[in-house]
Design a protein around this motif. Sequence first.
Motif, PDB file in Angstrom:
ATOM      1  N   ARG A   1     -15.649  23.561 -17.201  1.00 35.93           N
ATOM      2  CA  ARG A   1     -16.675  24.075 -18.112  1.00 35.93           C
ATOM      3  C   ARG A   1     -16.600  25.589 -18.284  1.00 35.93           C
ATOM      4  O   ARG A   1     -16.900  26.114 -19.361  1.00 35.93           O
ATOM      5  N   LEU A   2     -16.215  26.304 -17.239  1.00 33.46           N
ATOM      6  CA  LEU A   2     -16.114  27.756 -17.360  1.00 33.46           C
ATOM      7  C   LEU A   2     -15.074  28.145 -18.402  1.00 33.46           C
ATOM      8  O   LEU A   2     -15.267  29.102 -19.166  1.00 33.46           O
ATOM      9  N   ALA A   3     -13.971  27.414 -18.438  1.00 31.76           N
ATOM     10  CA  ALA A   3     -12.943  27.705 -19.434  1.00 31.76           C
ATOM     11  C   ALA A   3     -13.430  27.367 -20.841  1.00 31.76           C
ATOM     12  O   ALA A   3     -13.131  28.098 -21.805  1.00 31.76           O
ATOM     13  N   LEU A   4     -14.190  26.294 -20.984  1.00 34.18           N
ATOM     14  CA  LEU A   4     -14.704  25.915 -22.301  1.00 34.18           C
ATOM     15  C   LEU A   4     -15.685  26.970 -22.822  1.00 34.18           C
ATOM     16  O   LEU A   4     -15.609  27.381 -23.983  1.00 34.18           O
TER      17      LEU A   4
ATOM     18  N   ASN B   1     -22.501  20.790 -23.551  1.00 32.90           N
ATOM     19  CA  ASN B   1     -21.130  20.572 -23.088  1.00 32.90           C
ATOM     20  C   ASN B   1     -20.423  19.532 -23.953  1.00 32.90           C
ATOM     21  O   ASN B   1     -19.232  19.672 -24.257  1.00 32.90           O
ATOM     22  N   GLN B   2     -21.156  18.498 -24.336  1.00 32.98           N
ATOM     23  CA  GLN B   2     -20.577  17.465 -25.187  1.00 32.98           C
ATOM     24  C   GLN B   2     -20.186  18.026 -26.548  1.00 32.98           C
ATOM     25  O   GLN B   2     -19.123  17.696 -27.090  1.00 32.98           O
ATOM     26  N   ALA B   3     -21.034  18.887 -27.109  1.00 29.58           N
ATOM     27  CA  ALA B   3     -20.722  19.499 -28.404  1.00 29.58           C
ATOM     28  C   ALA B   3     -19.483  20.387 -28.310  1.00 29.58           C
ATOM     29  O   ALA B   3     -18.624  20.377 -29.210  1.00 29.58           O
ATOM     30  N   ILE B   4     -19.349  21.148 -27.225  1.00 26.45           N
ATOM     31  CA  ILE B   4     -18.183  22.016 -27.053  1.00 26.45           C
ATOM     32  C   ILE B   4     -16.920  21.189 -26.856  1.00 26.45           C
ATOM     33  O   ILE B   4     -15.869  21.482 -27.439  1.00 26.45           O
TER      34      ILE B   4
ATOM     35  N   TRP C   1     -19.830  30.616 -26.083  1.00 26.38           N
ATOM     36  CA  TRP C   1     -21.241  30.255 -26.025  1.00 26.38           C
ATOM     37  C   TRP C   1     -21.756  30.451 -24.603  1.00 26.38           C
ATOM     38  O   TRP C   1     -21.025  30.254 -23.638  1.00 26.38           O
ATOM     39  N   ILE C   2     -23.013  30.821 -24.483  1.00 25.87           N
ATOM     40  CA  ILE C   2     -23.629  30.899 -23.164  1.00 25.87           C
ATOM     41  C   ILE C   2     -24.367  29.587 -22.903  1.00 25.87           C
ATOM     42  O   ILE C   2     -24.763  28.891 -23.849  1.00 25.87           O
ATOM     43  N   PRO C   3     -24.555  29.185 -21.657  1.00 18.11           N
ATOM     44  CA  PRO C   3     -25.266  27.934 -21.357  1.00 18.11           C
ATOM     45  C   PRO C   3     -26.679  27.916 -21.924  1.00 18.11           C
ATOM     46  O   PRO C   3     -27.294  28.961 -22.170  1.00 18.11           O
ATOM     47  N   SER C   4     -27.206  26.712 -22.096  1.00 15.84           N
ATOM     48  CA  SER C   4     -28.550  26.552 -22.659  1.00 15.84           C
ATOM     49  C   SER C   4     -29.605  27.224 -21.799  1.00 15.84           C
ATOM     50  O   SER C   4     -30.633  27.687 -22.308  1.00 15.84           O
ATOM     51  N   TYR C   5     -29.369  27.274 -20.503  1.00  9.13           N
ATOM     52  CA  TYR C   5     -30.335  27.882 -19.585  1.00  9.13           C
ATOM     53  C   TYR C   5     -30.603  29.334 -19.960  1.00  9.13           C
ATOM     54  O   TYR C   5     -31.761  29.782 -19.984  1.00  9.13           O
ATOM     55  N   TYR C   6     -29.563  30.075 -20.306  1.00  5.80           N
ATOM     56  CA  TYR C   6     -29.726  31.484 -20.660  1.00  5.80           C
ATOM     57  C   TYR C   6     -30.211  31.648 -22.093  1.00  5.80           C
ATOM     58  O   TYR C   6     -30.833  32.656 -22.434  1.00  5.80           O
TER      59      TYR C   6
END
Length: 312
Positions: A144-147, A129-132, A153-158
Amino acid sequence: MLDKLHQRCKRWRVLFNTDKSKCVHFRKVRRKQTKFEFVIGKKRLEKVDQYKYLGVTFTFSGNFTENAEILSKAGGRALGKIISKIHTNKDFGIKANEKLYYSCVVPFLDYASGVWGYSKYQAVENIQNQAIRYFLGVHRFAPRLALYGDIGWIPSYYQRWMNMIRYWNRILTMDTDRITRLAFDMDYRFCSNNWCSEIKDIFQKLELEHVFNSQVPVDMKTAELCILRYYSSLWEDAVQNVPKLRTYVTIKSTFEQEEYVKLNLSKTERSHLAQLRCGILPLRVETRRYIGERPKERVCQFCDAGHPYENV
């Protein structure tokens, strides 16, 4: 087993470092640690609640939260180093940023995640999130959804799902007499609250349960498309339920990287566009600030009396 190890080391004149060797009693949280003493020769091994082995921190409860926090700190330091190097260069595009992030930061965040990556860890998500936020030029209160929807990018979890599936393919191609494969076969037969149960759940969500049942490798491009399709459906449903994004959903309905992100814009221009789309741009219509001289008094809506503006 420790006695046999000691005898072999003594026979071949190998020194066993007991200071670096520890014992971890893996157990449930409420269960007390064993009182049994583990000894090599005449030296007692210390019993600890966690131990770092090959860069992965194992805790007695089998929870990898501590490991994720340690790796996220390393990834945060790498990201901070990148930002300090490129901060003066305002013309960095999305391709250069993606290359730096996935080459220098993700290896820390996803280290050995094929083993421990089946849970959500906020510490790891915060680094991405910080990088985005840095690239788009928005503050930490941006939705965060808009970012994720704008940068694509997809979240790190996926992303860690990909590493688990890749590890699944690797295990299935091993010789059947290897210790890792034998441990996997036992884990597969048990398939309850373990690694195989987690990978089975992933395959079910991706509609690839037949792969788990037949124990066959998965084409990684197919898996990547399935994960992207799965998260896209989750994103499209979730973005509709965020009040802050009521305007955002009128201009964007599909999960894909936006064109303005790909353009060669300055950091300020990209920041203004991202803030406007996310609904956090400090416009007068939203901040309700007075352009002219601020009135000295304002009528109170409760008592119809005049009060100083600062007290209203």
